[in-house]
Design a protein around this motif. Structure first.
Motif: not given
Length: 648
Positions: A176, A179, A183, A197-199, A207-208, A211-212
């Motif tokens: 995390v 990420a 970004p 986790v998917s960014t 946005d990152t 998404s987290i």
């Protein structure tokens, strides 16, 4: 005969692994940082059993030739630096050249890599530091590293690892943070065949973060910008309403490197001062850019620490940037209209906080307010005490209190209390006091006074007042007592919850709360839904990483329920292979801590009286559930020695 000899490479690598490879998260950190240095824009991490049995890191970076791959597994072989002067301007995350050989010495290690233009890639296999097996293989452009059976050849190290959930959580936390610091890179973490986790990797930090942490956190984000000479700050902080009880969701990035720094953390705390509780921390994603030659990253093998040439400048910049971000817009506009005079006042305030904050870091102080608090003024109130004692007797007579409950006559010498408390002395001593058991001398901590009296006896503790709205001062015939009101109330609630665990009264919520969690937190909740139900928290799955809260314990305000649950999850992560009873005890201890009276809360005399009486009825009144003392006693003998009254 010579006793000095040179260690073999395998032994050297295992010793180095003790510094570089502390746990599975350390392996992921080194491998992912190498992938970032290889200019990858897609990085995928897969783990099983918290990383202890299987880890895989794949990237689409530039890859390596066969010659480079063979050199990369040797100690102190690196492409990041060439000479010692390069340490002054390090622009990459890795540079020591210790990661791959250290990891390969304590695991079953496989590396596959291919550069653009090569028809075949290179595969290298190493088992526990043995001689490498090198060959050709078909693979995509980039590098993939598999690490299996970590610490299989060092079982002593393996047994000190925590549960799979905890180790997986450490990896999740690090991915995390990486990420957030990158970004522009699309990260994926697959934990036990589930996407954790998917960014997006589109370069947008907001946005990152969304998404987290989910859309709820996204709506509370405040942008942060600051630039001054050679220091530039950017990122996001959250509104004071969005806080957690730990710094786990605060990310500090300096020149692209994730670090932990006390000065930066203190600057943020000072900026949020008086806006959030002392135990709360806002989300922070802070990106700091400074000249490379003004920092030293060669401090620790894990490169998580950094030394600044001028730490006070960084403190000042962070404080100013965060303060501007959270300050109401109308206040900023008003300050802008006031001109240079307002700017001068603001600068003086910032300088004052910088001076206090840096001094606090050097002295390891805990509270800025206490360090700057003015000394209290004192006035003699012996006459008021005497009159208050007479009023107490009159009140006791009306309530038919036994004569033995009367307080002793005041000593024929002045008693001094803070002037601010003098007006409330009559009220504080005009109520009958509850009976308290004698506190064992083993609880007393003053030094170097020895414990001389261990006998148990019944005594009466009389509340006198509060210090700093945190500690209750009480007395009895044997001496003086200082009671931590939060720890005392925490013990009371813990015993109360424990006594009725399994039948904790709950309140149904008329409006159900929708709570968003990270994938790791959601997994812990799914595994412990029954236990949370027993504690009074009714949670139902409502979507990916989302739960509907339908009921809460009757003692827990609905507005604080989410914080309670997150505290419980944090406690569950720290336990090593917990039993069901340990899970319940940890959860109850956390709930008790969150529900207890906080430090800084002003109590009236009656509230102090009730708190002491209930503490007396608990099974273990001398410590809180986390082991901190609730009561400190100064016996009359100890007080006499402290004031050099021995021999009189």
């Amino acid at each position: 005969m010579s006793f000095v000899h040179v260690l073999d490479d395998n032994t050297i690598n295992k010793i180095a692994a003790g510094e570089v490879v502390e746990r599975p998260a350390s392996v992921i950190k080194e491998l992912v940082e190498n992938a970032i240095d290889a200019h990858a824009d897609r990085i995928e991490v897969e783990i099983t059993a918290g990383g202890t049995s299987f880890m895989r890191v794949s990237d689409n970076g530039i890859g390596m030739s066969r010659q480079d791959a063979e050199l990369a597994i040797l100690r102190h072989a690196t492409s990041k630096i060439v000479k010692v002067d390069d340490l002054l301007t390090i622009g990459t995350l890795g540079f020591r050249g210790e990661a791959l050989p250290s990891i390969a010495s304590v695991s079953r290690f496989t590396l596959t890599t291919r550069q653009a233009g090569d028809e075949l890639g290179t595969e290298i296999k190493i088992s526990g530091g043995s001689l490498p097996e090198i060959g050709e293989t078909g693979c995509g452009i980039g590098t993939t590293i598999r690490v299996e059976d970590l610490f299989f050849n060092t079982p002593a190290r393996k047994k000190f690892l925590k549960t799979n959930n905890t180790e997986g959580g450490k990896i999740n936390e690090f991915i995390v943070k990486l990420a957030i610091s990158n970004p522009q890179i699309a990260f994926k973490l697959i934990n036990n065949n589930k996407m954790a986790v998917s960014t997006p990797g589109n370069g947008d930090l907001k946005d990152t973060l969304q998404s987290i942490y989910g859309g709820t956190v996204g709506s509370a984000l405040l942008p942060l910008e600051f630039e001054d000479e050679d220091i530039r700050l950017s990122g996001f902080v959250t509104k004071p309403s969005a806080i957690r009880s730990s710094r786990s969701w605060q990310t500090f990035i300096v020149n692209g490197r994730i670090i932990a720094n006390r000065a930066i953390a203190r600057a943020i705390d000072n900026a949020y001062h008086a806006l959030i509780p002392k135990t709360g921390y806002p989300l922070v994603a802070l990106n700091i850019q400074v000249p490379q030659d003004t920092v030293d990253v060669n401090v620790h093998p894990q490169k998580s620490e950094m030394k600044f040439e001028d730490e006070s400048r960084v403190f000042k910049a962070v404080y100013k940037a965060v303060l501007d971000a959270i300050r109401p817009k109308d206040e900023v506009r008003q300050l802008g209209q006031l001109g240079n005079m307002a700017a001068g006042v603001e600068q003086a305030e910032i300088d004052r906080h910088v001076a206090h904050g840096m001094q606090e870091i050097l002295l390891e102080a805990k509270d800025v307010e206490r360090a700057s608090a003015a000394p209290a003024r004192y006035v003699p109130v012996y006459e008021e005490r005497r009159q208050a004692a007479m009023q107490w007797r009159e009140a006791a007579a009306r309530m038919e209190v036994p004569k033995t409950a009367e307080p002793p006559e005041p000593e024929p010498q002045p008693v001094f209390v803070p002037e601010a408390e003098a007006e409330t002395v009559h009220e504080m001593v005009s109520v009958p006091v509850p009976e308290m058991k004698h506190v064992p001398e083993s609880v007393s901590v003053p030094e170097p006074m020895p414990v001389e009296n261990d006998r148990e006896q019944s005594c009466r503790m009389v509340p006198i007042g509060q210090v700093d709205n945190t500690y209750i001062i009480a007395q009895d015939a044997d001496g003086l007592y200082i009671v931590d009101q939060h720890a005392a109330h925490e013990r009371i609630l813990f015993d109360r919850f424990s006594a009725r665990a399994g039948e904790i009264p709950v309140q149904q919520l008329l409006v159900h709360l929708m709570l968003d969690f990270s994938s790791h937190e959601a997994e812990i909740i799914e595994n412990n839904l029954a236990m949370l139900k027993e504690l009074g928290f009714g949670l139902e799955p409502a979507g990916p990483n989302q739960f509907r809260l339908t009921e809460v314990p009757a003692d827990v305000p609905s507005g604080e329920a989410e914080d309670f649950i997150r505290e419980i999850l944090a406690s569950l992560e720290e336990l090593h292979k917990p039993s069901a009873a340990e899970l319940r005890q940890a959860a109850i201890a956390t709930a008790s801590c969150k529900a207890a009276i906080k430090a800084g809360f002003k109590l009236n005399f009656r509230q102090m009286e009730i708190l002491l009486a209930e503490l007396n009825d608990t099974a273990m009144p001398y410590t809180c559930p986390h082991g901190r003392p609730t009561i400190i006693k100064f016996s009359t003998d100890e007080l006499a020695k402290m004031f050099k009254r021995t021999g009189f």
